[in-house]
Design a protein around this motif. Sequence first.
Motif, PDB file in Angstrom:
ATOM      1  N   ALA A 102      41.503  37.807  39.785  1.00 36.95           N
ATOM      2  CA  ALA A 102      41.985  36.731  38.911  1.00 36.95           C
ATOM      3  C   ALA A 102      43.488  36.867  38.717  1.00 36.95           C
ATOM      4  CB  ALA A 102      41.272  36.782  37.567  1.00 36.95           C
ATOM      5  N   LYS A 103      44.138  35.757  38.400  1.00 40.78           N
ATOM      6  CA  LYS A 103      45.585  35.798  38.200  1.00 40.78           C
ATOM      7  C   LYS A 103      45.992  34.851  37.080  1.00 40.78           C
ATOM      8  CE  LYS A 103      46.419  32.341  41.789  1.00 40.78           C
ATOM      9  NZ  LYS A 103      47.094  32.033  43.042  1.00 40.78           N
ATOM     10  N   ASN A 104      47.221  35.035  36.637  1.00 43.37           N
ATOM     11  CA  ASN A 104      47.853  34.193  35.618  1.00 43.37           C
ATOM     12  C   ASN A 104      47.147  34.222  34.273  1.00 43.37           C
ATOM     13  OD1 ASN A 104      49.939  33.278  37.345  1.00 43.37           O
ATOM     14  ND2 ASN A 104      48.553  31.777  38.236  1.00 43.37           N
ATOM     15  N   TYR A 105      46.404  35.292  33.992  1.00 45.89           N
ATOM     16  CA  TYR A 105      45.759  35.377  32.692  1.00 45.89           C
ATOM     17  C   TYR A 105      46.730  35.962  31.665  1.00 45.89           C
ATOM     18  CZ  TYR A 105      44.710  39.927  34.846  1.00 45.89           C
ATOM     19  OH  TYR A 105      44.785  41.108  35.519  1.00 45.89           O
ATOM     20  N   CYS A 106      46.519  35.599  30.417  1.00 43.71           N
ATOM     21  CA  CYS A 106      47.314  36.114  29.311  1.00 43.71           C
ATOM     22  C   CYS A 106      46.335  36.672  28.292  1.00 43.71           C
ATOM     23  CB  CYS A 106      48.175  35.007  28.703  1.00 43.71           C
ATOM     24  SG  CYS A 106      49.242  35.606  27.394  1.00 43.71           S
ATOM     25  N   ILE A 107      46.208  37.998  28.304  1.00 47.27           N
ATOM     26  CA  ILE A 107      45.244  38.663  27.437  1.00 47.27           C
ATOM     27  C   ILE A 107      45.956  39.766  26.667  1.00 47.27           C
ATOM     28  CG2 ILE A 107      43.114  40.016  27.354  1.00 47.27           C
ATOM     29  CD1 ILE A 107      42.354  38.690  30.062  1.00 47.27           C
ATOM     30  N   ASN A 108      45.955  39.655  25.370  1.00 44.64           N
ATOM     31  CA  ASN A 108      46.546  40.685  24.522  1.00 44.64           C
ATOM     32  C   ASN A 108      45.464  41.732  24.245  1.00 44.64           C
ATOM     33  OD1 ASN A 108      47.491  42.263  22.388  1.00 44.64           O
ATOM     34  ND2 ASN A 108      48.621  40.560  21.473  1.00 44.64           N
ATOM     35  N   PRO A 109      45.649  42.971  24.727  1.00 45.03           N
ATOM     36  CA  PRO A 109      44.609  43.987  24.553  1.00 45.03           C
ATOM     37  C   PRO A 109      44.398  44.399  23.097  1.00 45.03           C
ATOM     38  CG  PRO A 109      46.533  44.938  25.614  1.00 45.03           C
ATOM     39  CD  PRO A 109      46.779  43.464  25.518  1.00 45.03           C
ATOM     40  N   THR A 110      45.340  44.094  22.216  1.00 37.92           N
ATOM     41  CA  THR A 110      45.150  44.437  20.804  1.00 37.92           C
ATOM     42  C   THR A 110      44.355  43.364  20.055  1.00 37.92           C
ATOM     43  OG1 THR A 110      47.242  43.432  20.097  1.00 37.92           O
ATOM     44  CG2 THR A 110      47.309  45.747  20.775  1.00 37.92           C
ATOM     45  N   GLU A 111      44.183  42.202  20.666  1.00 35.42           N
ATOM     46  CA  GLU A 111      43.449  41.100  20.026  1.00 35.42           C
ATOM     47  C   GLU A 111      42.064  40.878  20.611  1.00 35.42           C
ATOM     48  OE1 GLU A 111      45.709  37.521  20.370  1.00 35.42           O
ATOM     49  OE2 GLU A 111      47.108  38.081  18.794  1.00 35.42           O
ATOM     50  N   ASN A 112      41.743  41.545  21.700  1.00 34.72           N
ATOM     51  CA  ASN A 112      40.484  41.316  22.406  1.00 34.72           C
ATOM     52  C   ASN A 112      39.801  42.646  22.701  1.00 34.72           C
ATOM     53  OD1 ASN A 112      40.661  38.272  23.147  1.00 34.72           O
ATOM     54  ND2 ASN A 112      42.656  39.089  23.715  1.00 34.72           N
ATOM     55  N   ARG A 113      38.496  42.624  22.817  1.00 28.59           N
ATOM     56  CA  ARG A 113      37.738  43.819  23.169  1.00 28.59           C
ATOM     57  C   ARG A 113      37.633  43.866  24.695  1.00 28.59           C
ATOM     58  NH1 ARG A 113      32.548  44.068  19.401  1.00 28.59           N
ATOM     59  NH2 ARG A 113      32.658  46.255  19.975  1.00 28.59           N
ATOM     60  N   LEU A 114      38.127  44.959  25.284  1.00 30.50           N
ATOM     61  CA  LEU A 114      38.233  45.023  26.743  1.00 30.50           C
ATOM     62  C   LEU A 114      37.500  46.203  27.382  1.00 30.50           C
ATOM     63  CD1 LEU A 114      42.039  44.188  27.105  1.00 30.50           C
ATOM     64  CD2 LEU A 114      40.124  42.743  27.751  1.00 30.50           C
ATOM     65  N   LYS A 115      36.728  46.934  26.631  1.00 31.12           N
ATOM     66  CA  LYS A 115      36.096  48.134  27.181  1.00 31.12           C
ATOM     67  C   LYS A 115      35.291  47.807  28.435  1.00 31.12           C
ATOM     68  CE  LYS A 115      33.580  52.221  25.829  1.00 31.12           C
ATOM     69  NZ  LYS A 115      32.984  52.949  24.722  1.00 31.12           N
ATOM     70  N   LYS A 116      35.588  48.556  29.491  1.00 33.74           N
ATOM     71  CA  LYS A 116      34.935  48.454  30.801  1.00 33.74           C
ATOM     72  C   LYS A 116      35.170  47.117  31.508  1.00 33.74           C
ATOM     73  CE  LYS A 116      31.546  52.027  30.027  1.00 33.74           C
ATOM     74  NZ  LYS A 116      30.159  52.444  30.153  1.00 33.74           N
ATOM     75  N   ALA A 117      36.162  46.346  31.067  1.00 33.50           N
ATOM     76  CA  ALA A 117      36.548  45.135  31.810  1.00 33.50           C
ATOM     77  C   ALA A 117      37.226  45.587  33.103  1.00 33.50           C
ATOM     78  CB  ALA A 117      37.483  44.270  30.981  1.00 33.50           C
ATOM     79  N   LYS A 118      37.077  44.801  34.170  1.00 28.90           N
ATOM     80  CA  LYS A 118      37.645  45.164  35.469  1.00 28.90           C
ATOM     81  C   LYS A 118      38.802  44.235  35.806  1.00 28.90           C
ATOM     82  CE  LYS A 118      33.185  46.606  37.299  1.00 28.90           C
ATOM     83  NZ  LYS A 118      32.167  46.302  38.311  1.00 28.90           N
ATOM     84  N   PHE A 119      39.910  44.849  36.246  1.00 30.27           N
ATOM     85  CA  PHE A 119      41.103  44.108  36.635  1.00 30.27           C
ATOM     86  C   PHE A 119      41.587  44.625  37.982  1.00 30.27           C
ATOM     87  CE2 PHE A 119      40.946  44.131  32.026  1.00 30.27           C
ATOM     88  CZ  PHE A 119      41.245  42.823  31.702  1.00 30.27           C
ATOM     89  N   SER A 120      42.420  43.840  38.652  1.00 30.40           N
ATOM     90  CA  SER A 120      43.018  44.297  39.905  1.00 30.40           C
ATOM     91  C   SER A 120      44.537  44.337  39.753  1.00 30.40           C
ATOM     92  CB  SER A 120      42.599  43.392  41.069  1.00 30.40           C
ATOM     93  OG  SER A 120      42.869  42.039  40.787  1.00 30.40           O
ATOM     94  N   GLN A 121      45.161  45.105  40.652  1.00 29.97           N
ATOM     95  CA  GLN A 121      46.617  45.226  40.638  1.00 29.97           C
ATOM     96  C   GLN A 121      47.229  44.162  41.530  1.00 29.97           C
ATOM     97  OE1 GLN A 121      48.136  49.159  41.355  1.00 29.97           O
ATOM     98  NE2 GLN A 121      46.330  50.102  40.477  1.00 29.97           N
ATOM     99  N   PRO A 122      48.411  43.683  41.272  1.00 31.61           N
ATOM    100  CA  PRO A 122      49.327  44.046  40.187  1.00 31.61           C
ATOM    101  C   PRO A 122      49.100  43.218  38.913  1.00 31.61           C
ATOM    102  CG  PRO A 122      50.441  42.550  41.659  1.00 31.61           C
ATOM    103  CD  PRO A 122      49.051  42.774  42.230  1.00 31.61           C
ATOM    104  N   GLU A 123      48.147  42.282  38.924  1.00 38.08           N
ATOM    105  CA  GLU A 123      47.939  41.391  37.781  1.00 38.08           C
ATOM    106  C   GLU A 123      47.629  42.124  36.490  1.00 38.08           C
ATOM    107  OE1 GLU A 123      46.518  40.956  40.766  1.00 38.08           O
ATOM    108  OE2 GLU A 123      47.517  39.146  41.454  1.00 38.08           O
ATOM    109  N   VAL A 124      47.007  43.300  36.585  1.00 36.81           N
ATOM    110  CA  VAL A 124      46.647  44.064  35.393  1.00 36.81           C
ATOM    111  C   VAL A 124      47.876  44.393  34.535  1.00 36.81           C
ATOM    112  CG1 VAL A 124      46.784  46.362  36.445  1.00 36.81           C
ATOM    113  CG2 VAL A 124      45.161  45.924  34.553  1.00 36.81           C
ATOM    114  N   LEU A 125      49.050  44.421  35.152  1.00 38.01           N
ATOM    115  CA  LEU A 125      50.265  44.715  34.390  1.00 38.01           C
ATOM    116  C   LEU A 125      50.559  43.654  33.331  1.00 38.01           C
ATOM    117  CD1 LEU A 125      52.554  46.071  37.259  1.00 38.01           C
ATOM    118  CD2 LEU A 125      51.334  47.380  35.502  1.00 38.01           C
TER     119      LEU A 125
END
Length: 192
Positions: free
Chosen positions: A158-181
Amino acid sequence: MDLTLKTYDEEVFQNISLQKKNLCNKEFLNCVFKKCDLRECNFAGSIFIGCVFDSTNLTNMNVDKCSFRDVSFKGCKLIGIIFSTINTFLNSWIFTNCKLDFCVFRDIKIENSQFKGCVIKETEFIDTDLRGSDFSNSDLYSSRFQHCDLRKVNFVGAKNYCINPTENRLKKAKFSQPEVLSLIESLGVVVE
């Protein structure tokens, strides 16, 4: 086509325009909608079980209190739909290669939903339970995830997502590089 019936079972609706039709409180069982124009249709209170929407325009469709069970959307256009008022009991659906722009998923539980290879532009996911969902290979341009449960969600490819990790629960969510940055952008961190 007779649209006065309450229940449609194994019907195939192909190349038809039902634009702005009032189809409230209907039941569609194992029906196929292929290359149909359903723009601005009012399906409030309707039930879709085992249905397939293929290459169909669903722009501004009213889905208030609708139920979707084992429903798939393939190559469909879903623009401006407010999904926040659907009946989520036993909800199960798959969106594949669809365009979901300016939609609203707010205050609902739609865990294990699949949005594969979709373009999801400027769509709101607010206070949404998406646990175990799949956004793989989707473009989430300017879509917003706020106060969502994203545990075990697949964002690989996935790309172009805007997810604030302090506002959402992300445990065990899967991301790919470099978008995870992009997850650390909201933290004010600079990566060089």
